[in-house]
Design a protein around this motif. Structure first.
Motif, PDB file in Angstrom:
ATOM      1  N   LEU A  19       0.834  -1.200   0.000  1.00 33.04           N
ATOM      2  CA  LEU A  19       0.000   0.000   0.000  1.00 33.04           C
ATOM      3  C   LEU A  19       0.871   1.254   0.000  1.00 33.04           C
ATOM      4  O   LEU A  19       0.592   2.226  -0.712  1.00 33.04           O
ATOM      5  N   TYR A  20       1.927   1.235   0.781  1.00 32.49           N
ATOM      6  CA  TYR A  20       2.838   2.382   0.845  1.00 32.49           C
ATOM      7  C   TYR A  20       3.546   2.589  -0.487  1.00 32.49           C
ATOM      8  O   TYR A  20       3.667   3.721  -0.972  1.00 32.49           O
ATOM      9  N   LEU A  21       3.999   1.502  -1.092  1.00 31.93           N
ATOM     10  CA  LEU A  21       4.700   1.578  -2.374  1.00 31.93           C
ATOM     11  C   LEU A  21       3.801   2.142  -3.477  1.00 31.93           C
ATOM     12  O   LEU A  21       4.247   2.922  -4.321  1.00 31.93           O
ATOM     13  N   ARG A  47       1.469   4.209  -3.013  1.00 34.89           N
ATOM     14  CA  ARG A  47       1.068   5.546  -2.561  1.00 34.89           C
ATOM     15  C   ARG A  47      -0.398   5.643  -2.127  1.00 34.89           C
ATOM     16  O   ARG A  47      -1.058   6.651  -2.354  1.00 34.89           O
ATOM     17  N   VAL A  48      -0.884   4.584  -1.529  1.00 33.77           N
ATOM     18  CA  VAL A  48      -2.213   4.641  -0.912  1.00 33.77           C
ATOM     19  C   VAL A  48      -1.994   5.230   0.473  1.00 33.77           C
ATOM     20  O   VAL A  48      -1.256   4.682   1.281  1.00 33.77           O
ATOM     21  N   ARG A  49      -2.603   6.371   0.724  1.00 28.96           N
ATOM     22  CA  ARG A  49      -2.383   7.062   1.990  1.00 28.96           C
ATOM     23  C   ARG A  49      -3.691   7.235   2.732  1.00 28.96           C
ATOM     24  O   ARG A  49      -4.699   7.516   2.104  1.00 28.96           O
ATOM     25  N   PRO A  50      -3.719   7.083   4.017  1.00 34.28           N
ATOM     26  CA  PRO A  50      -2.678   6.611   4.910  1.00 34.28           C
ATOM     27  C   PRO A  50      -2.550   5.088   4.819  1.00 34.28           C
ATOM     28  O   PRO A  50      -3.538   4.365   4.966  1.00 34.28           O
ATOM     29  N   SER A  51      -1.366   4.617   4.548  1.00 33.27           N
ATOM     30  CA  SER A  51      -1.179   3.202   4.245  1.00 33.27           C
ATOM     31  C   SER A  51      -1.246   2.299   5.481  1.00 33.27           C
ATOM     32  O   SER A  51      -1.828   1.219   5.412  1.00 33.27           O
ATOM     33  N   LEU A  52      -0.671   2.715   6.589  1.00 32.09           N
ATOM     34  CA  LEU A  52      -0.698   1.857   7.779  1.00 32.09           C
ATOM     35  C   LEU A  52      -2.111   1.693   8.348  1.00 32.09           C
ATOM     36  O   LEU A  52      -2.540   0.567   8.605  1.00 32.09           O
ATOM     37  N   PRO A  53      -2.878   2.770   8.540  1.00 33.40           N
ATOM     38  CA  PRO A  53      -4.260   2.565   8.994  1.00 33.40           C
ATOM     39  C   PRO A  53      -5.105   1.763   7.999  1.00 33.40           C
ATOM     40  O   PRO A  53      -5.938   0.946   8.408  1.00 33.40           O
ATOM     41  N   ALA A  54      -4.879   1.974   6.707  1.00 36.08           N
ATOM     42  CA  ALA A  54      -5.626   1.202   5.702  1.00 36.08           C
ATOM     43  C   ALA A  54      -5.277  -0.271   5.795  1.00 36.08           C
ATOM     44  O   ALA A  54      -6.157  -1.136   5.701  1.00 36.08           O
ATOM     45  N   ALA A  55      -3.993  -0.586   5.988  1.00 34.37           N
ATOM     46  CA  ALA A  55      -3.577  -1.990   6.120  1.00 34.37           C
ATOM     47  C   ALA A  55      -4.172  -2.619   7.382  1.00 34.37           C
ATOM     48  O   ALA A  55      -4.606  -3.772   7.362  1.00 34.37           O
ATOM     49  N   ALA A  56      -4.209  -1.865   8.473  1.00 36.36           N
ATOM     50  CA  ALA A  56      -4.771  -2.392   9.727  1.00 36.36           C
ATOM     51  C   ALA A  56      -6.269  -2.637   9.595  1.00 36.36           C
ATOM     52  O   ALA A  56      -6.777  -3.685  10.024  1.00 36.36           O
ATOM     53  N   LEU A  57      -6.977  -1.692   9.002  1.00 37.13           N
ATOM     54  CA  LEU A  57      -8.420  -1.877   8.808  1.00 37.13           C
ATOM     55  C   LEU A  57      -8.706  -3.019   7.839  1.00 37.13           C
ATOM     56  O   LEU A  57      -9.644  -3.790   8.035  1.00 37.13           O
ATOM     57  N   ALA A  58      -7.886  -3.136   6.797  1.00 44.61           N
ATOM     58  CA  ALA A  58      -8.075  -4.237   5.847  1.00 44.61           C
ATOM     59  C   ALA A  58      -7.834  -5.576   6.524  1.00 44.61           C
ATOM     60  O   ALA A  58      -8.536  -6.547   6.235  1.00 44.61           O
ATOM     61  N   ALA A  59      -6.856  -5.635   7.429  1.00 45.61           N
ATOM     62  CA  ALA A  59      -6.597  -6.882   8.151  1.00 45.61           C
ATOM     63  C   ALA A  59      -7.820  -7.282   8.977  1.00 45.61           C
ATOM     64  O   ALA A  59      -8.200  -8.464   9.003  1.00 45.61           O
ATOM     65  N   LEU A  60      -8.444  -6.312   9.648  1.00 47.78           N
ATOM     66  CA  LEU A  60      -9.662  -6.619  10.411  1.00 47.78           C
ATOM     67  C   LEU A  60     -10.773  -7.130   9.505  1.00 47.78           C
ATOM     68  O   LEU A  60     -11.452  -8.111   9.820  1.00 47.78           O
ATOM     69  N   LEU A  61     -10.952  -6.455   8.383  1.00 49.57           N
ATOM     70  CA  LEU A  61     -12.005  -6.858   7.453  1.00 49.57           C
ATOM     71  C   LEU A  61     -11.713  -8.221   6.848  1.00 49.57           C
ATOM     72  O   LEU A  61     -12.605  -9.069   6.732  1.00 49.57           O
ATOM     73  N   LEU A  62     -10.456  -8.457   6.483  1.00 46.66           N
ATOM     74  CA  LEU A  62     -10.085  -9.762   5.931  1.00 46.66           C
ATOM     75  C   LEU A  62     -10.337 -10.885   6.929  1.00 46.66           C
ATOM     76  O   LEU A  62     -10.867 -11.935   6.566  1.00 46.66           O
ATOM     77  N   MET A  63      -9.944 -10.668   8.177  1.00 47.08           N
ATOM     78  CA  MET A  63     -10.155 -11.718   9.179  1.00 47.08           C
ATOM     79  C   MET A  63     -11.640 -12.003   9.385  1.00 47.08           C
ATOM     80  O   MET A  63     -12.034 -13.155   9.549  1.00 47.08           O
ATOM     81  N   ALA A  64     -12.469 -10.976   9.360  1.00 48.08           N
ATOM     82  CA  ALA A  64     -13.920 -11.185   9.506  1.00 48.08           C
ATOM     83  C   ALA A  64     -14.479 -11.949   8.310  1.00 48.08           C
ATOM     84  O   ALA A  64     -15.259 -12.893   8.478  1.00 48.08           O
ATOM     85  N   ILE A  65     -14.063 -11.574   7.102  1.00 47.62           N
ATOM     86  CA  ILE A  65     -14.542 -12.268   5.902  1.00 47.62           C
ATOM     87  C   ILE A  65     -14.077 -13.718   5.900  1.00 47.62           C
ATOM     88  O   ILE A  65     -14.849 -14.634   5.608  1.00 47.62           O
ATOM     89  N   TRP A  66     -12.808 -13.939   6.229  1.00 48.94           N
ATOM     90  CA  TRP A  66     -12.271 -15.304   6.237  1.00 48.94           C
ATOM     91  C   TRP A  66     -12.956 -16.166   7.286  1.00 48.94           C
ATOM     92  O   TRP A  66     -13.245 -17.337   7.052  1.00 48.94           O
ATOM     93  N   GLN A  67     -13.227 -15.594   8.438  1.00 48.31           N
ATOM     94  CA  GLN A  67     -13.910 -16.340   9.501  1.00 48.31           C
ATOM     95  C   GLN A  67     -15.306 -16.750   9.038  1.00 48.31           C
ATOM     96  O   GLN A  67     -15.722 -17.888   9.235  1.00 48.31           O
TER      97      GLN A  67
END
Length: 146
Positions: free
Chosen positions: A61-63, A65-85
């Motif tokens: 995400l950082y490479l 240039r998706v900004r803010p990349s760290l919060p987006a990655a953290a939120l995506a991780a939460l969403l991914l875990m919910a979808i996968w579950q």
């Protein structure tokens, strides 16, 4: 958001390519059986690979240039875990739909997370979204068979 969508595609293709490469390189693995083929290796690659995908999301995400990349990655991780579950809870009753949901989870999660992490989103909306994700995760965990 388009670049975040591209991250979802890149990471999904990378996970699939890594799995195919592993199956190709190790056809005599103990995870491969006579009747099931290398399905055990595929399951093992999924168990490890999905966490690798989450870790690789922030640099990608950082490479791109998706900004803010760290919060987006953290939120995506939460969403991914919910979808996968949820998808894993539905595997026995709806295998095809669950596999499709897992396959497209990155395409769903990263743009949604980039939108939520944007600066124009009100804090109550963000808090409500994260609370909804956690509730969805807990509901999916309750649906998992013992």
């Amino acid at each position: 958001m388009v670049l975040a969508w591209a991250v979802g595609i890149i990471l999904t293709v990378g996970l699939i390519a890594g799995t195919v490469l592993t199956i190709t390189l190790f056809p005599d693995s103990p995870y491969c059986g006579e009747y099931t083929g290398c399905l055990g290796l595929l399951v093992h690659a999924w168990e490890v690979g999905r966490w690798v995908v989450i870790v690789l999301a922030w640099p990608l995400l950082y490479l791109l240039r998706v900004r803010p990349s760290l919060p987006a990655a953290a939120l995506a991780a939460l969403l991914l875990m919910a979808i996968w579950q949820f998808a894993e809870a539905r595997l026995r009753t709806s295998f095809g739909d669950s596999v499709l949901l897992i396959f497209f989870s990155g395409v769903i999660s990263y743009p949604a997370a980039a939108w939520l992490a944007g600066t124009r989103i009100a804090r109550p909306t963000l808090v409500l979204s994260v609370a909804s994700l956690l509730a969805f995760y807990l509901l999916a965990a309750a649906l998992l068979p013992d």
